[in-house]
Design a protein around this motif. Structure first.
Motif, PDB file in Angstrom:
ATOM      1  N   ASP A   1       0.815  -1.171   0.029  1.00 27.07           N
ATOM      2  CA  ASP A   1      -0.058  -0.078   0.055  1.00 27.07           C
ATOM      3  C   ASP A   1       0.777   1.244  -0.008  1.00 27.07           C
ATOM      4  O   ASP A   1       0.583   2.145  -0.840  1.00 27.07           O
ATOM      5  CB  ASP A   1      -0.953   0.005   1.155  1.00 27.07           C
ATOM      6  CG  ASP A   1      -1.943  -1.100   1.037  1.00 27.07           C
ATOM      7  OD1 ASP A   1      -2.359  -1.516  -0.059  1.00 27.07           O
ATOM      8  OD2 ASP A   1      -2.800  -1.286   2.059  1.00 27.07           O
ATOM      9  N   ASP A   2       1.594   1.240   0.841  1.00 28.82           N
ATOM     10  CA  ASP A   2       2.721   2.413   0.963  1.00 28.82           C
ATOM     11  C   ASP A   2       3.421   2.709  -0.226  1.00 28.82           C
ATOM     12  O   ASP A   2       3.711   3.894  -0.586  1.00 28.82           O
ATOM     13  CB  ASP A   2       3.606   2.287   2.129  1.00 28.82           C
ATOM     14  CG  ASP A   2       2.822   2.375   3.582  1.00 28.82           C
ATOM     15  OD1 ASP A   2       1.633   2.877   3.511  1.00 28.82           O
ATOM     16  OD2 ASP A   2       3.563   1.932   4.418  1.00 28.82           O
ATOM     17  N   ILE A   3       3.988   1.710  -0.831  1.00 30.72           N
ATOM     18  CA  ILE A   3       4.815   1.747  -2.204  1.00 30.72           C
ATOM     19  C   ILE A   3       4.148   2.220  -3.184  1.00 30.72           C
ATOM     20  O   ILE A   3       4.156   3.410  -3.693  1.00 30.72           O
ATOM     21  CB  ILE A   3       5.612   0.459  -2.642  1.00 30.72           C
ATOM     22  CG1 ILE A   3       6.600   0.128  -1.411  1.00 30.72           C
ATOM     23  CG2 ILE A   3       6.263   0.411  -3.768  1.00 30.72           C
ATOM     24  CD1 ILE A   3       7.012  -1.272  -1.674  1.00 30.72           C
ATOM     25  N   LEU A   4       2.784   1.569  -3.313  1.00 35.28           N
ATOM     26  CA  LEU A   4       2.010   2.196  -4.422  1.00 35.28           C
ATOM     27  C   LEU A   4       1.355   3.616  -4.301  1.00 35.28           C
ATOM     28  O   LEU A   4       1.429   4.220  -5.250  1.00 35.28           O
ATOM     29  CB  LEU A   4       0.742   1.248  -4.733  1.00 35.28           C
ATOM     30  CG  LEU A   4       1.146  -0.333  -5.101  1.00 35.28           C
ATOM     31  CD1 LEU A   4      -0.223  -1.086  -5.162  1.00 35.28           C
ATOM     32  CD2 LEU A   4       1.609  -0.072  -6.488  1.00 35.28           C
ATOM     33  N   LEU A   5       1.243   3.859  -3.164  1.00 40.17           N
ATOM     34  CA  LEU A   5       0.911   5.116  -2.878  1.00 40.17           C
ATOM     35  C   LEU A   5       1.883   6.298  -3.052  1.00 40.17           C
ATOM     36  O   LEU A   5       1.447   7.459  -3.843  1.00 40.17           O
ATOM     37  CB  LEU A   5       0.220   5.233  -1.216  1.00 40.17           C
ATOM     38  CG  LEU A   5      -0.832   6.225  -0.754  1.00 40.17           C
ATOM     39  CD1 LEU A   5      -1.507   5.741   0.167  1.00 40.17           C
ATOM     40  CD2 LEU A   5      -0.394   7.616  -0.485  1.00 40.17           C
ATOM     41  N   CYS A   6       2.796   6.068  -2.499  1.00 39.39           N
ATOM     42  CA  CYS A   6       3.994   6.982  -3.078  1.00 39.39           C
ATOM     43  C   CYS A   6       4.391   7.160  -4.407  1.00 39.39           C
ATOM     44  O   CYS A   6       4.154   8.284  -5.061  1.00 39.39           O
ATOM     45  CB  CYS A   6       4.990   6.732  -2.341  1.00 39.39           C
ATOM     46  SG  CYS A   6       5.271   6.922  -0.413  1.00 39.39           S
ATOM     47  N   CYS A   7       4.507   6.166  -5.116  1.00 37.91           N
ATOM     48  CA  CYS A   7       4.712   5.709  -6.346  1.00 37.91           C
ATOM     49  C   CYS A   7       3.659   6.560  -7.274  1.00 37.91           C
ATOM     50  O   CYS A   7       3.944   7.260  -8.322  1.00 37.91           O
ATOM     51  CB  CYS A   7       5.201   4.480  -6.860  1.00 37.91           C
ATOM     52  SG  CYS A   7       6.576   3.811  -6.384  1.00 37.91           S
ATOM     53  N   CYS A   8       2.467   6.023  -7.087  1.00 37.17           N
ATOM     54  CA  CYS A   8       1.385   6.690  -8.039  1.00 37.17           C
ATOM     55  C   CYS A   8       1.230   7.979  -7.806  1.00 37.17           C
ATOM     56  O   CYS A   8       0.938   8.842  -8.759  1.00 37.17           O
ATOM     57  CB  CYS A   8       0.180   6.004  -7.822  1.00 37.17           C
ATOM     58  SG  CYS A   8       0.018   4.317  -8.226  1.00 37.17           S
ATOM     59  N   ASP A   9       1.243   8.589  -6.375  1.00 39.65           N
ATOM     60  CA  ASP A   9       1.211  10.241  -6.411  1.00 39.65           C
ATOM     61  C   ASP A   9       2.308  10.996  -7.101  1.00 39.65           C
ATOM     62  O   ASP A   9       2.254  12.089  -7.161  1.00 39.65           O
ATOM     63  CB  ASP A   9       1.228  10.456  -4.856  1.00 39.65           C
ATOM     64  CG  ASP A   9       0.512  11.773  -4.799  1.00 39.65           C
ATOM     65  OD1 ASP A   9      -0.573  12.348  -5.274  1.00 39.65           O
ATOM     66  OD2 ASP A   9       1.244  12.638  -3.925  1.00 39.65           O
ATOM     67  N   LEU A  10       3.470  10.307  -6.866  1.00 38.52           N
ATOM     68  CA  LEU A  10       4.807  11.195  -7.487  1.00 38.52           C
ATOM     69  C   LEU A  10       4.852  10.976  -9.160  1.00 38.52           C
ATOM     70  O   LEU A  10       5.625  11.835  -9.453  1.00 38.52           O
ATOM     71  CB  LEU A  10       6.201  10.523  -6.908  1.00 38.52           C
ATOM     72  CG  LEU A  10       6.266  10.584  -5.416  1.00 38.52           C
ATOM     73  CD1 LEU A  10       7.281  10.114  -5.123  1.00 38.52           C
ATOM     74  CD2 LEU A  10       6.360  12.062  -5.297  1.00 38.52           C
ATOM     75  N   LEU A  11       3.929  10.544  -9.770  1.00 39.24           N
ATOM     76  CA  LEU A  11       4.041  10.412 -11.155  1.00 39.24           C
ATOM     77  C   LEU A  11       2.901  11.483 -11.582  1.00 39.24           C
ATOM     78  O   LEU A  11       3.252  11.969 -12.322  1.00 39.24           O
ATOM     79  CB  LEU A  11       3.135   9.143 -11.707  1.00 39.24           C
ATOM     80  CG  LEU A  11       4.126   7.655 -11.471  1.00 39.24           C
ATOM     81  CD1 LEU A  11       3.393   6.539 -12.007  1.00 39.24           C
ATOM     82  CD2 LEU A  11       5.576   7.733 -12.111  1.00 39.24           C
TER      83      LEU A  11
END
Length: 82
Positions: free
Chosen positions: A72-82
Motif C-alpha cells: 500500500d505504501d509503495i503504491l501510494l507514494c509511486c502513484c502520487d509522485l507520477l
C-alpha cells in the motif's frame, strides 16, 4: 501549408473577440503555472505527511506490519509522485 495556417501569422491573433470591456493581452497572457505548482507541492507534502503518520502508527505504536502495508505504501507514494 496554406497561408491561412501559417503559425507565424496566427501567433498574435486571438481565438475569439473578448467580451465588452476586456482588453486582450496577446503579448503577455496570464498564466496559472505558479498556482498549479504551489497546490501540487502542498498536496504532495500533505500526502507524504499522512503516509509517515500511518507508517509510524503501524511500526511505532502497533508494532505489527502485515504484507499489504508495504505494498500500500509503495503504491501510494509511486502513484502520487507520477
Amino acid at each position: 501549408m496554406s497561408e491561412a495556417a501559417d503559425p507565424a501569422r496566427l501567433e498574435g491573433v486571438p481565438a475569439a473577440k473578448p467580451p465588452p470591456g476586456v482588453v486582450p493581452n496577446s503579448k503577455d497572457p496570464r498564466s496559472s503555472g505558479l498556482v498549479l505548482i504551489a497546490v501540487g507541492t502542498t498536496l504532495l507534502v500533505f500526502m507524504l505527511l499522512c503516509v509517515a503518520i500511518r507508517g509510524y502508527a503501524k511500526v511505532g505504536i502497533a508494532k505489527k506490519i502485515t504484507p499489504d502495508d508495504s505494498w500500500d505504501d509503495i503504491l501510494l507514494c509511486c502513484c502520487d509522485l507520477l
